[in-house]
Design a protein around this motif. Structure first.
Motif, PDB file in Angstrom:
ATOM      1  N   ILE A 100      -5.939  48.248  38.622  1.00  0.00           N
ATOM      2  CA  ILE A 100      -6.373  47.626  39.868  1.00  0.00           C
ATOM      3  C   ILE A 100      -5.298  46.623  40.259  1.00  0.00           C
ATOM      4  N   ILE A 101      -4.866  46.729  41.493  1.00  0.00           N
ATOM      5  CA  ILE A 101      -3.827  45.832  41.978  1.00  0.00           C
ATOM      6  C   ILE A 101      -4.278  45.152  43.263  1.00  0.00           C
ATOM      7  N   ARG A 102      -3.704  43.996  43.499  1.00  0.00           N
ATOM      8  CA  ARG A 102      -3.900  43.300  44.771  1.00  0.00           C
ATOM      9  C   ARG A 102      -2.722  43.665  45.667  1.00  0.00           C
ATOM     10  N   LEU A 103      -3.004  43.965  46.917  1.00  0.00           N
ATOM     11  CA  LEU A 103      -1.932  44.294  47.843  1.00  0.00           C
ATOM     12  C   LEU A 103      -0.904  43.172  47.900  1.00  0.00           C
ATOM     13  N   ILE A 104      -1.369  41.945  47.832  1.00  0.00           N
ATOM     14  CA  ILE A 104      -0.460  40.799  47.914  1.00  0.00           C
ATOM     15  C   ILE A 104       0.580  40.822  46.782  1.00  0.00           C
ATOM     16  N   ASP A 105       0.256  41.500  45.676  1.00  0.00           N
ATOM     17  CA  ASP A 105       1.192  41.624  44.559  1.00  0.00           C
ATOM     18  C   ASP A 105       2.104  42.849  44.677  1.00  0.00           C
ATOM     19  N   ARG A 106       1.761  43.769  45.581  1.00  0.00           N
ATOM     20  CA  ARG A 106       2.551  44.988  45.775  1.00  0.00           C
ATOM     21  C   ARG A 106       2.719  45.276  47.267  1.00  0.00           C
ATOM     22  N   PRO A 107       3.347  44.367  48.018  1.00  0.00           N
ATOM     23  CA  PRO A 107       3.447  44.532  49.472  1.00  0.00           C
ATOM     24  C   PRO A 107       4.167  45.803  49.900  1.00  0.00           C
ATOM     25  N   LYS A 112      -4.447  32.406  54.531  1.00  0.00           N
ATOM     26  CA  LYS A 112      -5.853  32.169  54.197  1.00  0.00           C
ATOM     27  C   LYS A 112      -6.270  33.090  53.055  1.00  0.00           C
ATOM     28  N   SER A 113      -7.422  32.808  52.476  1.00  0.00           N
ATOM     29  CA  SER A 113      -7.951  33.632  51.386  1.00  0.00           C
ATOM     30  C   SER A 113      -8.448  34.986  51.862  1.00  0.00           C
ATOM     31  N   VAL A 114      -8.785  35.075  53.135  1.00  0.00           N
ATOM     32  CA  VAL A 114      -9.299  36.313  53.720  1.00  0.00           C
ATOM     33  C   VAL A 114      -8.452  36.636  54.934  1.00  0.00           C
ATOM     34  N   PRO A 115      -7.989  37.865  55.060  1.00  0.00           N
ATOM     35  CA  PRO A 115      -8.362  39.095  54.350  1.00  0.00           C
ATOM     36  C   PRO A 115      -7.568  39.295  53.061  1.00  0.00           C
ATOM     37  N   GLN A 116      -8.141  40.149  52.196  1.00  0.00           N
ATOM     38  CA  GLN A 116      -7.492  40.597  50.971  1.00  0.00           C
ATOM     39  C   GLN A 116      -7.755  42.098  50.820  1.00  0.00           C
ATOM     40  N   TRP A 117      -6.837  42.785  50.148  1.00  0.00           N
ATOM     41  CA  TRP A 117      -6.970  44.225  49.926  1.00  0.00           C
ATOM     42  C   TRP A 117      -6.652  44.532  48.463  1.00  0.00           C
ATOM     43  N   TYR A 118      -7.428  45.460  47.897  1.00  0.00           N
ATOM     44  CA  TYR A 118      -7.342  45.809  46.483  1.00  0.00           C
ATOM     45  C   TYR A 118      -7.333  47.331  46.342  1.00  0.00           C
ATOM     46  N   LEU A 119      -6.551  47.800  45.372  1.00  0.00           N
ATOM     47  CA  LEU A 119      -6.421  49.241  45.177  1.00  0.00           C
ATOM     48  C   LEU A 119      -6.513  49.591  43.703  1.00  0.00           C
ATOM     49  N   ALA A 120      -7.127  50.734  43.429  1.00  0.00           N
ATOM     50  CA  ALA A 120      -7.098  51.321  42.099  1.00  0.00           C
ATOM     51  C   ALA A 120      -6.015  52.394  42.151  1.00  0.00           C
ATOM     52  N   MET A 121      -5.019  52.255  41.269  1.00  0.00           N
ATOM     53  CA  MET A 121      -3.863  53.149  41.283  1.00  0.00           C
ATOM     54  C   MET A 121      -3.786  53.931  39.978  1.00  0.00           C
ATOM     55  N   ILE A 166      -3.245  56.370  45.070  1.00  0.00           N
ATOM     56  CA  ILE A 166      -4.406  55.511  45.304  1.00  0.00           C
ATOM     57  C   ILE A 166      -5.647  56.341  45.028  1.00  0.00           C
ATOM     58  N   ILE A 167      -6.468  55.878  44.106  1.00  0.00           N
ATOM     59  CA  ILE A 167      -7.698  56.606  43.780  1.00  0.00           C
ATOM     60  C   ILE A 167      -8.950  55.839  44.189  1.00  0.00           C
ATOM     61  N   GLY A 168      -8.766  54.600  44.624  1.00  0.00           N
ATOM     62  CA  GLY A 168      -9.896  53.799  45.073  1.00  0.00           C
ATOM     63  C   GLY A 168      -9.393  52.537  45.730  1.00  0.00           C
ATOM     64  N   GLY A 169     -10.274  51.908  46.487  1.00  0.00           N
ATOM     65  CA  GLY A 169      -9.870  50.666  47.115  1.00  0.00           C
ATOM     66  C   GLY A 169     -11.014  50.005  47.857  1.00  0.00           C
TER      67      GLY A 169
END
Length: 151
Positions: A5-12, A45-54, A59-62
């Motif tokens: 699981i990754i945060r988009l902010i960590d993998r732009p 800001k804290s929102v929005p945020q995006w998360y992905l299961a890789m 991408i297998i989930g998000g």
């Protein structure tokens, strides 16, 4: 099953891939996902945020965290949105892992209460979510369930 699981902010660098993936799953305009993800990556800001299961580069989930997920209860913010797991990867705990991950991550950002709108009647209870109320979805004829999670 081996996934991360990754945060988009960590993998732009995967922003375009992620926006396209969510667009294909939910038929929301690609531009809307791109704009939200660009806001996420600005980190203002804290929102929005995006998360992905890789799984490797697939991408297998998000899911995302946005202010309001197209419903009339504008006071219930922020909202989990666009929860999706690829059909061939369902029933492996990926959705639950994503939900748990986002709740912890948002708590670290100072947000301990999250909401989501869904037509599912029992799925989210498995992961600590509680039914809160019914709400009117934008452009929807009937009412839809809103759930709450407090970390």
């Amino acid at each position: 099953m081996d996934y991360k699981i990754i945060r988009l902010i960590d993998r732009p660098e995967i922003k375009e891939q992620a926006a396209q993936w969510f667009h294909e799953k939910w038929d929301i305009p690609l531009k809307a996902y791109m704009e939200s993800m660009e806001d996420c990556l600005r980190g203002i800001k804290s929102v929005p945020q995006w998360y992905l299961a890789m799984e490797d580069n697939r991408i297998i989930g998000g899911l995302g965290v946005i202010e309001n997920d197209f419903h009339d209860r504008k006071d219930l913010i922020p909202n989990i949105c666009a929860v999706y797991v690829e059909e061939d990867k369902r029933c492996n705990g990926i959705a639950g892992a994503l939900l748990n991950y986002v709740c912890v991550d948002m708590k670290e950002k100072g947000i301990d209460t999250l909401y989501l709108i869904t037509e599912h009647a029992s799925f989210y209870e498995r992961y600590g979510w509680n039914f809160l109320c019914m709400a009117q979805g934008d452009g929807e004829p009937g009412m839809t369930r809103i759930y709450i999670h407090r970390e």
